[in-house]
Write an enzyme that holds these catalytic residues in place. Structure first.
Site, PDB file in Angstrom:
ATOM      1  N   THR A  18      54.343   1.664  25.410  1.00 59.69           N
ATOM      2  CA  THR A  18      55.108   1.232  24.239  1.00 59.69           C
ATOM      3  C   THR A  18      54.524   1.806  22.953  1.00 59.69           C
ATOM      4  O   THR A  18      55.240   2.085  22.006  1.00 59.69           O
ATOM      5  CB  THR A  18      55.086  -0.315  24.153  1.00 59.69           C
ATOM      6  OG1 THR A  18      55.190  -0.857  25.457  1.00 59.69           O
ATOM      7  CG2 THR A  18      56.195  -0.850  23.303  1.00 59.69           C
ATOM      8  N   SER A 113      45.214  -1.877  19.484  1.00 62.69           N
ATOM      9  CA  SER A 113      45.898  -2.995  18.841  1.00 62.69           C
ATOM     10  C   SER A 113      45.176  -4.326  19.010  1.00 62.69           C
ATOM     11  O   SER A 113      44.026  -4.467  18.652  1.00 62.69           O
ATOM     12  CB  SER A 113      47.326  -3.051  19.371  1.00 62.69           C
ATOM     13  OG  SER A 113      48.059  -4.003  18.675  1.00 62.69           O
ATOM     14  N   HIS A 114      45.852  -5.269  19.642  1.00 59.96           N
ATOM     15  CA  HIS A 114      45.358  -6.643  19.780  1.00 59.96           C
ATOM     16  C   HIS A 114      44.434  -6.790  20.993  1.00 59.96           C
ATOM     17  O   HIS A 114      43.941  -7.887  21.255  1.00 59.96           O
ATOM     18  CB  HIS A 114      46.545  -7.568  19.956  1.00 59.96           C
ATOM     19  CG  HIS A 114      47.451  -7.100  21.065  1.00 59.96           C
ATOM     20  ND1 HIS A 114      48.237  -5.978  20.926  1.00 59.96           N
ATOM     21  CD2 HIS A 114      47.645  -7.551  22.307  1.00 59.96           C
ATOM     22  CE1 HIS A 114      48.881  -5.768  22.056  1.00 59.96           C
ATOM     23  NE2 HIS A 114      48.539  -6.702  22.921  1.00 59.96           N
ATOM     24  N   ASP A 277      45.906  -8.569  13.536  1.00 63.58           N
ATOM     25  CA  ASP A 277      45.279  -8.114  14.788  1.00 63.58           C
ATOM     26  C   ASP A 277      44.314  -6.954  14.571  1.00 63.58           C
ATOM     27  O   ASP A 277      43.985  -6.608  13.436  1.00 63.58           O
ATOM     28  CB  ASP A 277      46.362  -7.722  15.796  1.00 63.58           C
ATOM     29  CG  ASP A 277      47.102  -6.475  15.391  1.00 63.58           C
ATOM     30  OD1 ASP A 277      47.174  -6.198  14.176  1.00 63.58           O
ATOM     31  OD2 ASP A 277      47.608  -5.754  16.267  1.00 63.58           O
ATOM     32  N   ASP A 279      44.452  -3.673  14.612  1.00 62.93           N
ATOM     33  CA  ASP A 279      44.794  -2.554  13.724  1.00 62.93           C
ATOM     34  C   ASP A 279      45.658  -2.965  12.535  1.00 62.93           C
ATOM     35  O   ASP A 279      46.167  -2.107  11.817  1.00 62.93           O
ATOM     36  CB  ASP A 279      45.472  -1.433  14.521  1.00 62.93           C
ATOM     37  CG  ASP A 279      46.766  -1.868  15.170  1.00 62.93           C
ATOM     38  OD1 ASP A 279      46.896  -3.064  15.522  1.00 62.93           O
ATOM     39  OD2 ASP A 279      47.671  -1.025  15.333  1.00 62.93           O
ATOM     40  N   ASP A 281      48.638  -4.479  12.215  1.00 62.70           N
ATOM     41  CA  ASP A 281      50.100  -4.437  12.117  1.00 62.70           C
ATOM     42  C   ASP A 281      50.775  -5.739  12.540  1.00 62.70           C
ATOM     43  O   ASP A 281      51.922  -5.986  12.197  1.00 62.70           O
ATOM     44  CB  ASP A 281      50.682  -3.220  12.867  1.00 62.70           C
ATOM     45  CG  ASP A 281      50.303  -3.169  14.332  1.00 62.70           C
ATOM     46  OD1 ASP A 281      49.593  -4.081  14.803  1.00 62.70           O
ATOM     47  OD2 ASP A 281      50.716  -2.195  15.017  1.00 62.70           O
ATOM     48  N   ARG A 282      50.083  -6.580  13.286  1.00 61.47           N
ATOM     49  CA  ARG A 282      50.692  -7.858  13.694  1.00 61.47           C
ATOM     50  C   ARG A 282      50.305  -8.967  12.720  1.00 61.47           C
ATOM     51  O   ARG A 282      49.315  -8.850  12.013  1.00 61.47           O
ATOM     52  CB  ARG A 282      50.219  -8.252  15.087  1.00 61.47           C
ATOM     53  CG  ARG A 282      50.629  -7.267  16.151  1.00 61.47           C
ATOM     54  CD  ARG A 282      50.229  -7.772  17.521  1.00 61.47           C
ATOM     55  NE  ARG A 282      50.756  -6.879  18.543  1.00 61.47           N
ATOM     56  CZ  ARG A 282      51.050  -7.243  19.779  1.00 61.47           C
ATOM     57  NH1 ARG A 282      50.853  -8.484  20.166  1.00 61.47           N
ATOM     58  NH2 ARG A 282      51.532  -6.371  20.645  1.00 61.47           N
ATOM     59  N   GLU A 363      59.797  -8.219  15.426  1.00 54.34           N
ATOM     60  CA  GLU A 363      59.751  -8.442  16.870  1.00 54.34           C
ATOM     61  C   GLU A 363      59.049  -9.751  17.165  1.00 54.34           C
ATOM     62  O   GLU A 363      58.180 -10.187  16.403  1.00 54.34           O
ATOM     63  CB  GLU A 363      58.987  -7.316  17.549  1.00 54.34           C
ATOM     64  CG  GLU A 363      59.597  -5.954  17.355  1.00 54.34           C
ATOM     65  CD  GLU A 363      58.830  -4.913  18.131  1.00 54.34           C
ATOM     66  OE1 GLU A 363      59.220  -4.640  19.273  1.00 54.34           O
ATOM     67  OE2 GLU A 363      57.827  -4.405  17.615  1.00 54.34           O
ATOM     68  N   GLU A 364      59.378 -10.298  18.314  1.00 57.85           N
ATOM     69  CA  GLU A 364      58.740 -11.541  18.751  1.00 57.85           C
ATOM     70  C   GLU A 364      57.231 -11.369  18.934  1.00 57.85           C
ATOM     71  O   GLU A 364      56.489 -12.338  18.889  1.00 57.85           O
ATOM     72  CB  GLU A 364      59.384 -12.052  20.037  1.00 57.85           C
ATOM     73  CG  GLU A 364      59.458 -11.064  21.198  1.00 57.85           C
ATOM     74  CD  GLU A 364      58.139 -10.620  21.764  1.00 57.85           C
ATOM     75  OE1 GLU A 364      57.247 -11.487  21.889  1.00 57.85           O
ATOM     76  OE2 GLU A 364      57.998  -9.423  22.083  1.00 57.85           O
ATOM     77  N   SER A 365      56.785 -10.115  19.151  1.00 58.02           N
ATOM     78  CA  SER A 365      55.374  -9.857  19.421  1.00 58.02           C
ATOM     79  C   SER A 365      54.546  -9.824  18.140  1.00 58.02           C
ATOM     80  O   SER A 365      53.606  -9.037  18.013  1.00 58.02           O
ATOM     81  CB  SER A 365      55.222  -8.542  20.181  1.00 58.02           C
ATOM     82  OG  SER A 365      55.837  -7.486  19.457  1.00 58.02           O
ATOM     83  N   LYS A 376      54.998  -1.837  11.721  1.00 58.53           N
ATOM     84  CA  LYS A 376      54.928  -3.236  11.331  1.00 58.53           C
ATOM     85  C   LYS A 376      53.665  -3.430  10.501  1.00 58.53           C
ATOM     86  O   LYS A 376      52.730  -2.633  10.602  1.00 58.53           O
ATOM     87  CB  LYS A 376      54.969  -4.141  12.543  1.00 58.53           C
ATOM     88  CG  LYS A 376      53.969  -3.847  13.626  1.00 58.53           C
ATOM     89  CD  LYS A 376      54.320  -4.707  14.832  1.00 58.53           C
ATOM     90  CE  LYS A 376      53.293  -4.598  15.929  1.00 58.53           C
ATOM     91  NZ  LYS A 376      53.568  -3.495  16.841  1.00 58.53           N
ATOM     92  N   ARG A 496      56.266 -10.528  31.027  1.00 62.44           N
ATOM     93  CA  ARG A 496      56.634 -11.392  29.904  1.00 62.44           C
ATOM     94  C   ARG A 496      57.990 -12.022  30.176  1.00 62.44           C
ATOM     95  O   ARG A 496      58.949 -11.317  30.532  1.00 62.44           O
ATOM     96  CB  ARG A 496      56.709 -10.589  28.623  1.00 62.44           C
ATOM     97  CG  ARG A 496      55.429  -9.832  28.275  1.00 62.44           C
ATOM     98  CD  ARG A 496      55.338  -9.624  26.775  1.00 62.44           C
ATOM     99  NE  ARG A 496      54.336  -8.644  26.398  1.00 62.44           N
ATOM    100  CZ  ARG A 496      53.022  -8.872  26.358  1.00 62.44           C
ATOM    101  NH1 ARG A 496      52.546 -10.045  26.723  1.00 62.44           N
ATOM    102  NH2 ARG A 496      52.185  -7.928  25.973  1.00 62.44           N
TER     103      ARG A 496
HETATM  104  C1  G16 Z   1      53.367  -2.550  20.516  1.00 60.89           C
HETATM  105  C2  G16 Z   1      54.502  -2.010  19.723  1.00 60.89           C
HETATM  106  C3  G16 Z   1      55.453  -3.126  19.376  1.00 60.89           C
HETATM  107  C4  G16 Z   1      55.904  -3.849  20.627  1.00 60.89           C
HETATM  108  C5  G16 Z   1      54.717  -4.275  21.422  1.00 60.89           C
HETATM  109  C6  G16 Z   1      55.212  -4.753  22.757  1.00 60.89           C
HETATM  110  O1  G16 Z   1      52.640  -3.437  19.706  1.00 60.89           O
HETATM  111  O2  G16 Z   1      54.021  -1.421  18.531  1.00 60.89           O
HETATM  112  O3  G16 Z   1      56.531  -2.606  18.691  1.00 60.89           O
HETATM  113  O4  G16 Z   1      56.650  -4.978  20.320  1.00 60.89           O
HETATM  114  O5  G16 Z   1      53.856  -3.198  21.654  1.00 60.89           O
HETATM  115  O6  G16 Z   1      54.188  -4.982  23.578  1.00 60.89           O
HETATM  116  P1  G16 Z   1      54.456  -5.232  25.120  1.00 60.89           P
HETATM  117  O7  G16 Z   1      55.100  -4.008  25.680  1.00 60.89           O
HETATM  118  O8  G16 Z   1      53.086  -5.527  25.627  1.00 60.89           O
HETATM  119  O9  G16 Z   1      55.349  -6.429  25.187  1.00 60.89           O
HETATM  120  P2  G16 Z   1      51.128  -3.198  19.321  1.00 60.89           P
HETATM  121  O10 G16 Z   1      50.829  -4.201  18.239  1.00 60.89           O
HETATM  122  O11 G16 Z   1      50.381  -3.465  20.602  1.00 60.89           O
HETATM  123  O12 G16 Z   1      51.049  -1.787  18.865  1.00 60.89           O
END
Ligand code: G16
Length: 543
Positions: A18, A113-114, A277, A279, A281-282, A363-365, A376, A496
Site C-alpha cells: 500500500t 510508518s506506524h 505516528d 512518520d 502522517d497519521r 481514511e479510517e486508518s 495525509k 482487517r
Molecule cells: C498506508 C497508506 C494509507 C492506507 C494504509 C492502509 O498508511 O499510506 O493510505 O490507508 O496504509 O494500511 P493497510 O493496508 O495496512 O490497511 P501508512 O500510514 O502505513 O503509510
C-alpha cells in the site's frame, strides 16, 4: 571518490505494498537489498540524470545509513541535487511539501510508518512523485517489474556526509542541500490556519497534550504548538525522536497510545489531546472524555473546514477510502459537493487532488489531509481541529454531539487479526470472493445480505481501473461490513474487518460502539468463515 557498479540479484516476490516496500530491518540491511530496490526506482523513472530529489525519513534504526546509500546512488545516477532533512529527518507530509515547493522530481521517504523501529523491527522505503504524492499504482508496478530483472546498481565509493550541518555541500557533481526539517512545513501551516485565534484560545487556559510517540513529529509539534502557539512546555509528550521509538509502537490508536487516552479520560485531563505516528502522517484526536474515530474526524473537519482561513472559500469536494465510514458522505451531500469513494491507499487521492476535484480527504486508518500536500498529515489535522475549537469555543464532546444530531451517527469500528498465516488468509479471501455472487438474499446471523462484491475503482480522472480492493457486504438494515488484507504489515498477514451501522438523527447517539456493532460483527464472521479458516475467534485490536 569513484563510481562503482555492483551486480545484484533480482528480487523474488518482493512487491511494494500500500505504501512502498516494508520489510524487517535486517532484510533491508542485507548487502545489496536496499541498493537493488533504489536502482529499480531510478531505472523505472527513466534514470536520475539532472534530477532533483528530496530525501528524509522518520529517524528509525537504519534511517541514517540508508540515506547515505541513497545519496551515493543518486550522485552515481547523475542527480543534480538532493534536498535532505537535517540529521536525515523529514516527516512524510513535510517531505511532500518540500517536493512540491522546490519543484523536485520526486522524493525518497524512509519509514515503516506506524510499525515499530529497531534492528529486529521494521523498515521501509517509498518513492513519491513530483506532485509530492505516493507513486501511482502503475509506477509501483514498474518498480516491481524492474526489480525482477535488475542485474546491477551504480554507486560511489565515498565517506558518509555530515547530515547534521545545515547548508550546501557536494557529493561528486551532485549538490546536497541540508535543510531544517520544520521551517518550510511550519510556514505552510501558518498560511492555512489562524494562528492568532489558536494562540488566544491557549492563552485563555485551554489545555492540550500532543503525543509524538518518540517519533518524527516531536520537533514539528514542539516548534509549532509550544514555541509558536504558546502551549506550555511539556504539552508535547515523547518529543525527542529515537531510533526505536522508545521501544514503543508509534501507532496513534487507543491501544498503542493508551497512556494518552487514559490521561484524557481522567477528570483532570486536558481539553484536547492528539497523537501522530512514526512518520507524522497519521493522527488520533481526543477531547476530554471522548475518542473521535478517524471516520468521524474526517466528517467533522469537512463540515467545519471553512472556519480556517485556508478553506474559507469552501471545499471543491471530498473523498474517503472505501472502508472508511460514510459519515463524510452525509456532510458532502448537505454541502452539495462531490464525495468520492476510493480504494485504500493515499495514492488514490492524488489524481482527484491534482485535478482540483477534492479539497479534503481521509481514511479510517487515522489519515486525514487536504490539497496543501499530497500525503495525509497528522499535525495538520491537529491544527485544523484546534482552529475549529478556537472559532467555535466549545468542547470536542459538544462538537461531536452536535455533529451526530445534525447528520446522524455512523457507529464504526475496525477489528484487526494480526500475524495470521498468510496462506490461510489468502485462502479465506479467495473462497469468500468465490461465494460472493450467492450471498445476496441470504441470512447471516440476524441480518440479511442485500449486496456483496469485491470493490473495484475506476479513477474519474485518468480512467484507470483497480480491481479486488476488498470485499464489501451491505445488509438490508443498512449496516455494512468490509474485509480486506492489510498492505502494510511486515509479519505474515493482517486481516482487517470494518464494521459500520448508521443511526439517523433522533436515534440513540451514546451506545457503546462494540455493542452497536455486534450484529454486523457476528454476520461478518459467519460470511467470511474467518474463525474456521484462520483459527481466530476474536480480534487482536479493535479501534
Ligand atoms: C498506508 C497508506 C494509507 C492506507 C494504509 C492502509 O498508511 O499510506 O493510505 O490507508 O496504509 O494500511 P493497510 O493496508 O495496512 O490497511 P501508512 O500510514 O502505513 O503509510
Amino acid at each position: 571518490m569513484s563510481f562503482v557498479t555492483h551486480n545484484c540479484t533480482p528480487f523474488s516476490g518482493q512487491k511494494p505494498g500500500t505504501s512502498g516496500l516494508r520489510k524487517k530491518t535486517r532484510v533491508f540491511m542485507e548487502p545489496g537489498y536496499l541498493e537493488c530496490f533504489v536502482q529499480s526506482i531510478f531505472n523505472a523513472i527513466g534514470g536520475g540524470q539532472g534530477k532533483v530529489f528530496v530525501i528524509g525519513g522518520d529517524g528509525r534504526f537504519f534511517n541514517a545509513e540508508a540515506i547515505q546509500t541513497i545519496l551515493r546512488m543518486a550522485a552515481a545516477n547523475g542527480a543534480a541535487r538532493a534536498i535532505v532533512g537535517q540529521n536525515g529527518l523529514l516527516s512524510t507530509p513535510a517531505a511532500s511539501n518540500l517536493i512540491r515547493k522546490r519543484g523536485a522530481d520526486g522524493g525518497f521517504i524512509l519509514s515503516a510508518s506506524h510499525n515499530p523501529g529497531g534492528v529486529d523491527a521494521d523498515f521501509g522505503l517509498k518513492f513519491n512523485g513530483g506532485n509530492g504524492g505516493p507513486a501511482s499504482e502503475s509506477l509501483t508496478e514498474a518498480f516491481y517489474q524492474h526489480s525482477q530483472r535488475i542485474a546491477e546498481y551504480i554507486t560511489l565509493e565515498s565517506d558518509p556526509l555530515d547530515l547534521g550541518q545545515i547548508g550546501v555541500t557536494k557529493l561528486e557533481d551532485m549538490q546536497v542541500e541540508i535543510v531544517d526539517p520544520v521551517t518550510d512545513y511550519a510556514e505552510l501551516m501558518r498560511e492555512i490556519f489562524d494562528f492568532d485565534q489558536i494562540k488566544a484560545l491557549i492563552s485563555e487556559g485551554f489545555t492540550l497534550r500532543f503525543d509524538a510517540m518518540h517519533a518524527v513529529t516531536g520537533p514539528y509539534a514542539t516548534a509549532i504548538l509550544e514555541d509558536e502557539l504558546g502551549a506550555p512546555k511539556g504539552s508535547v509528550l515523547n518529543a525527542i525522536p529515537s531510533v526505536d521509538f522508545g521501544k514503543g509502537h508509534p501507532d496513534p490508536n487507543p491501544i498503542w497510545a493508551k497512556p494518552l487516552v487514559d490521561l484524557v479520560m481522567s477528570p483532570d485531563g486536558p481539553d484536547f489531546a492528539a497523537a501522530s505516528d512514526g512518520d507524522g502522517d497519521r493522527n488520533m484526536i481526543l477531547g476530554k472524555g471522548i475518542y473521535v474515530t478517524p471516520s468521524d474526524s474526517l466528517a467533522v473537519l469537512a463540515a467545519n473546514a471553512h472556519l480556517a482561513p485556508g478553506y474559507s472559500a469552501g471545499l471543491a469536494g471530498v473523498a474517503r477510502s472505501m472502508p472508511t465510514s460514510a459519515a463524510v458522505d452525509r456532510v458532502a451531500s448537505d454541502l452539495g459537493i462531490d464525495c468520492f469513494e476510493t480504494p485504500t491507499g493515499w495514492k488514490f487521492f492524488g489524481n482527484l487532488l491534482d485535478a482540483g476535484r477534492i479539497t479534503l480527504c481521509g481514511e479510517e486508518s487515522a489519515g486525514t489531509g487536504s490539497d496543501h500536500v499530497r500525503e495525509k498529515d497528522g499535525l495538520w489535522a491537529v491544527l485544523l481541529w484546534l482552529n475549529i475549537l478556537a472559532k467555535r469555543r466549545t468542547s470536542v464532546r459538544e462538537i461531536m454531539r452536535d455533529h451526530w444530531q445534525t447528520y446522524g451517527r455512523n457507529y464504526y469500528s475496525r477489528h484487526d487479526y494480526e500475524a495470521v498465516d498468510s496462506r490461510k488468509a489468502d485462502q479465506m479471501m479467495t473462497d469468500l470472493t468465490a461465494r460472493l455472487p450467492k450471498l445476496p438474499g441470504s441470512a447471516a446471523g440476524n441480518l440479511i445480505v442485500a449486496a456483496a462484491d469485491q470493490f473495484s475503482y475506476k479513477d474519474p480522472v485518468d480512467g484507470s481501473v483497480s480491481k479486488n480492493q476488498g470485499v464489501c457486504v451491505i445488509f438490508e438494515n443498512g449496516s455494512r461490513g468490509v474485509i480486506r488484507l492489510s498492505g502494510t504489515g511486515t509479519d505474515n498477514a493482517t486481516i482487517r474487518v470494518y464494521l459500520e451501522q448508521f443511526t439517523p438523527q433522533g436515534g440513540q447517539m451514546d451506545l457503546d460502539t462494540q455493542t452497536a456493532l455486534r450484529e454486523v460483527a457476528d454476520a461478518m464472521a459467519e460470511i467470511s468463515r474467518l474463525p474456521e479458516t484462520c483459527g481466530r475467534i476474536s480480534p487482536d485490536i479493535m479501534t
